[in-house]
Design an enzyme around this catalytic site. Structure first.
Site, PDB file in Angstrom:
ATOM      1  N   GLU A  13       0.847  -1.191   0.000  1.00 21.31           N
ATOM      2  CA  GLU A  13       0.000   0.000   0.000  1.00 21.31           C
ATOM      3  C   GLU A  13       0.883   1.241   0.000  1.00 21.31           C
ATOM      4  O   GLU A  13       1.773   1.388   0.835  1.00 21.31           O
ATOM      5  CB  GLU A  13      -0.918   0.004   1.220  1.00 21.31           C
ATOM      6  N   ARG A  14       0.633   2.120  -0.959  1.00 20.30           N
ATOM      7  CA  ARG A  14       1.440   3.334  -1.147  1.00 20.30           C
ATOM      8  C   ARG A  14       2.899   2.980  -1.424  1.00 20.30           C
ATOM      9  O   ARG A  14       3.806   3.722  -1.079  1.00 20.30           O
ATOM     10  CB  ARG A  14       1.351   4.273   0.057  1.00 20.30           C
ATOM     11  N   ASN A  35      -2.819  -1.393   8.054  1.00 19.47           N
ATOM     12  CA  ASN A  35      -4.142  -1.969   7.775  1.00 19.47           C
ATOM     13  C   ASN A  35      -3.947  -3.485   7.754  1.00 19.47           C
ATOM     14  O   ASN A  35      -3.918  -4.120   6.711  1.00 19.47           O
ATOM     15  CB  ASN A  35      -4.674  -1.454   6.439  1.00 19.47           C
ATOM     16  N   LYS A  94      -3.078   0.322  14.381  1.00 19.38           N
ATOM     17  CA  LYS A  94      -3.925   1.377  13.819  1.00 19.38           C
ATOM     18  C   LYS A  94      -5.350   1.012  14.200  1.00 19.38           C
ATOM     19  O   LYS A  94      -5.874   0.000  13.748  1.00 19.38           O
ATOM     20  CB  LYS A  94      -3.766   1.455  12.304  1.00 19.38           C
ATOM     21  N   GLU A  99      -9.992   5.145   9.641  1.00 16.91           N
ATOM     22  CA  GLU A  99     -10.245   4.728   8.260  1.00 16.91           C
ATOM     23  C   GLU A  99     -10.893   3.338   8.192  1.00 16.91           C
ATOM     24  O   GLU A  99     -10.547   2.501   7.369  1.00 16.91           O
ATOM     25  CB  GLU A  99      -8.945   4.742   7.451  1.00 16.91           C
ATOM     26  N   ARG A 127      -0.976   4.170  16.916  1.00 18.21           N
ATOM     27  CA  ARG A 127      -0.987   5.275  15.951  1.00 18.21           C
ATOM     28  C   ARG A 127      -2.010   6.329  16.338  1.00 18.21           C
ATOM     29  O   ARG A 127      -3.143   6.019  16.707  1.00 18.21           O
ATOM     30  CB  ARG A 127      -1.313   4.770  14.541  1.00 18.21           C
ATOM     31  N   ARG A 138     -10.852  17.922   9.978  1.00 16.66           N
ATOM     32  CA  ARG A 138     -10.250  16.703  10.507  1.00 16.66           C
ATOM     33  C   ARG A 138      -8.858  16.915  11.081  1.00 16.66           C
ATOM     34  O   ARG A 138      -8.346  16.041  11.792  1.00 16.66           O
ATOM     35  CB  ARG A 138     -10.211  15.616   9.441  1.00 16.66           C
ATOM     36  N   ASP A 147      -2.203  14.561   6.851  1.00 12.65           N
ATOM     37  CA  ASP A 147      -1.916  13.251   6.274  1.00 12.65           C
ATOM     38  C   ASP A 147      -0.750  13.312   5.294  1.00 12.65           C
ATOM     39  O   ASP A 147      -0.951  13.164   4.092  1.00 12.65           O
ATOM     40  CB  ASP A 147      -3.161  12.708   5.569  1.00 12.65           C
ATOM     41  N   GLU A 173       3.762   9.225  -1.239  1.00 16.25           N
ATOM     42  CA  GLU A 173       2.341   9.075  -1.531  1.00 16.25           C
ATOM     43  C   GLU A 173       1.733  10.335  -2.137  1.00 16.25           C
ATOM     44  O   GLU A 173       0.938  10.262  -3.073  1.00 16.25           O
ATOM     45  CB  GLU A 173       1.600   8.707  -0.242  1.00 16.25           C
TER      46      GLU A 173
END
Length: 720
Positions: free
Chosen positions: A190-191, A233, A310, A314, A347, A358, A387, A415
């Site tokens: 991811e990323r 994740n 985490k 999300e 996190r 946010r 972010d 990212e």
């Protein structure tokens, strides 16, 4: 538990192959900054030969053996001659003596009073003269200190350092210097923009890829001592016995390089992997499940580092699903890790969909729990409150939680910064954040002093970087992506190093020692961060990138972040707006709150700026916006010109790769410029000043390029 002898032999066979023969051609990027090519300056090479052509390594352990092999490999390559290795101090005095403090003879130790200051992972490097003989000592507090000392000596030689000026004690300023891999168990990252995951889960634990050893060498050379193997994740499967055996195999490889293994875990794992119907952290059965699982991990990996979590972010599960707090969830796991000296990293990246701003969420959720986390909990806080944007103010959590250990989270993977297509040297970003003054304890309360514990006395300290590593032959896709991995590690060891020094080190070790080329390449690197901020998100703008994959501009889909209208542009976070400025300490809070005193690099972050607002340059805000976007594009063109001038000094394959990527970067910088100014023009109703070149792209082009980027560059299964 003693490792099977066949496994130990297998590891050392792989080490021998890696050290003796090398793994690749010197110019394809695989060897990173550990190329060890012969020094071209004959006078300097002869000076080093005279001082360093004999070594004596005292002590016996796998780590000491690795240090010896690294020193032999490095010196023989750099000096262009075989290195003589002695077995004891009773032989002819050695040029270099490498040892731990406990293995150093007392008569020698008594002559080095500095050794009393050595701490865990630290080392002393010092030249000692006896008559006409000069001996260079590398003395580590422990095996790790020896290894770091060897890499320091080799780096000094690679970069042309003065051996007469080498005497110094070296200490890591942070205890934990970590890479966070966002690698999935299916091999994607991811990323990640440098290919697939380097972890070959389907081959582990039976097959140990030699790439794991070279990865560990590279990390040890810059002081990395912790690795989170998997995505935040997280899949619960990582905690199954099958995967723990795979993790153990990696831990066995990394241990010799002083790298501890961590795992990101899914908070709902008890529900997924057992018959439990809940993951409530206060439920006795849930606690017992985690207790048993943690015991099983430490039985197989006694030096396992701990967990990264985490939670309630999300869509990830967490303690709030059961009416519990972040402290409840973190402390439950920390309690169970404590008997093994494990740590729990929680996190702080959270946000609620219903919050109109946010950037306030992390502070609002975690500030009330300062002092409520157990001593072996670290709160992992992103460098900014949003972010990983190209330009953010530092997170207000730094300094606001004096009774909580915080670990800084930087992103090495790009990212929001051009993936592995754009040349962006991130040490400039890291240094800007680390040197930011929080004013938590008055002037001089920098973010760096918060995370290293010197300001508020936190017991655990650290820095975590989201890795940019993949199966690309050169590890990072873009050759200059290596510089971000390198600079991150060096800053995690010593955050006082300058971005300029680290750039020159990396250039000399990786690309060239040609003086003319070093000047040009260093200019490219040091200016590159400012360029991308200007052609993507200047003047405090943020989140203008495409939804989902984050590649390319899509400001028309991001209005909630930039608030463009007929009156102006930017998010009002002043006390009259969302009041996000209230989360900072005065006087910086007051500076941010006033549009007249707010640093212009953050003006649209904290204020809805009228189009005709007069900037310090004398230009209106609209004119300054145009100037910034065009200046960013021109910056990329300057990098192209600089690169053209160093063709003679850089390996052809690397030169060609970077040349092509700079062509892409120039085109995409124009794409960003034209798309953003065209969109903001719809609100400002102002024209781009005549002095600038005409736009290259129009509305039809924007849609086409957006579609192309979505198909080619999605969540990180490849790179351009």
């Amino acid at each position: 538990m003693q490792k099977p002898i066949y496994f130990i032999l297998y590891i050392f066979i792989l080490l021998t192959i890696s050290f003796k023969h090398g793994i690749c051609k010197a110019d394809d990027g695989y060897n990173l900054w550990l190329r060890y090519e012969q020094i071209q300056d004959e006078q300097y090479r002869n000076t080093c030969k005279g001082a360093l052509n004999t070594i004596c390594v005292l002590g016996h352990s796998p780590a000491i053996e690795v240090a010896r092999r690294e020193l032999e490999r490095g010196l023989s390559g750099l000096l262009g001659t075989p290195i003589k290795t002695l077995s004891s101090l009773l032989e002819t005095p050695a040029g270099v003596i490498v040892t731990t403090l406990k293995d150093l003879p007392n008569e020698v130790a008594s002559q080095l009073p500095e050794l009393m200051q050595l701490q865990k992972e630290s080392f002393l490097i010092k030249q000692v003269k006896r008559g006409k003989v000069t001996t260079l000592y590398i003395v580590g507090k422990d095996d790790a200190g020896v290894l770091y000392g060897v890499f320091h000596l080799l780096r000094t030689i690679q970069t042309g350092g003065d051996l007469d000026d080498i005497d110094q004690l070296h200490f890591p300023k942070l205890q934990w210097r970590m890479l966070n891999h966002w690698d999935n168990l299916n091999g994607t990252v991811e990323r990640g923009y440098a290919g697939l995951s380097i972890w070959k889960w389907d081959e582990l634990p039976e097959k140990i890829d030699v790439r794991y050893i070279d990865y560990a060498r590279a990390n040890a050379s810059i002081g990395i001592n912790g690795v989170v193997l998997n995505n935040v994740n997280a899949s619960p499967q990582i905690l199954t016995p099958e995967y723990i055996e795979k993790v153990k195999a990696l831990a066995d490889v990394f241990r010799v390089y002083n790298i501890r293994v961590f795992l990101a875990v899914n908070f709902a794992s008890p529900k997924v992997l057992s018959a439990l119907q809940t993951a409530d952290p206060l439920n006795p059965d849930v606690k017992m499940w985690w207790k048993d699982r943690i015991a099983a991990i430490y039985q197989r990996i006694p030096d396992f580092g701990g967990f990264l979590v985490k939670a309630n972010s999300e869509g990830q599960p967490g303690p709030q699903d059961y009416g519990r707090t972040h402290a409840d969830g973190a402390n439950m796991l920390a309690t169970l890790l404590k008997p093994y000296n494990g740590i729990l990293i929680w996190r702080a990246f959270v946000y609620k969909a219903h919050n109109p701003d946010r950037v306030k969420d992390a502070y609002d959720e975690f500030k009330p729990f300062d002092g409520k986390f157990l001593p072996n909990v670290m709160l992992q806080t992103k460098n900014g409150p949003l972010d990983f944007q190209p330009k953010e103010p530092f997170s207000p959590l730094f300094g606001a939680m004096p009774h909580t250990s915080q670990i800084m989270e930087f992103q090495i993977t790009q990212e929001y910064l051009g993936f592995s297509t754009h040349l962006v040297y991130l040490a400039s970003l890291y240094k800007e954040v680390l040197e930011s003054d929080t004013y938590a304890n008055g002037e001089g309360s920098t973010v760096a002093r918060v995370i290293d514990g010197s300001l508020q006395g936190q017991r655990l300290t650290g820095m975590a970087g989201v890795a940019n590593i993949g199966t690309a032959r050169n590890w990072t896709g873009h050759p200059f992506g290596q510089a971000n991995w390198y600079a991150y590690g060096r800053l995690a060891w010593n955050h006082q190093l300058s971005a300029e020094q680290l750039a020159e080190e990396w250039i000399r070790m990786t690309l060239t020692t040609d003086t003319f080329a070093i000047v040009r390449i260093k200019a490219m690197m040091l200016n590159s961060y400012g360029y991308i901020v200007n052609y993507q998100t200047p003047l405090g703008l943020t989140v203008l990138s495409s939804v989902g994959h984050h590649y390319g501009p899509q400001p028309w889909a991001r209005k909630s972040f930039h608030k463009a209208d007929a009156n102006g542009l930017g998010f009002d976070r002043s006390l009259r707006g969302s009041a996000a400025v209230a989360q900072y300490f005065p006087p910086i809070r007051d500076s941010f709150d006033n549009i007249a005193t707010c640093p212009e690099k953050y003006i649209a972050w904290f204020h809805h700026v009228p189009w005709d607002h007069v900037m310090k340059s004398g230009r209106t805000f609209w004119e300054e916006l145009c100037f910034s976007y065009y200046n960013g594009v021109e910056g990329v063109r300057r990098m192209q010109k600089n690169w053209e001038q160093v063709r003679h000094a850089v390996a052809p394959a690397v030169y060609s790769r970077v040349e092509k990527l700079l062509e892409i970067q120039e085109d995409e910088a124009v794409w960003w410029r034209d798309a953003c100014l065209s969109y903001f023009n719809e609100f400002s109703k102002k024209t781009i000043p005549e002095m600038y070149e005409k736009p290259r792209y129009n509305q039809k082009d924007f849609k086409r390029k957006e579609s192309e980027s979505k198909s080619l560059r999605h969540y990180g299964t490849g790179y351009p």
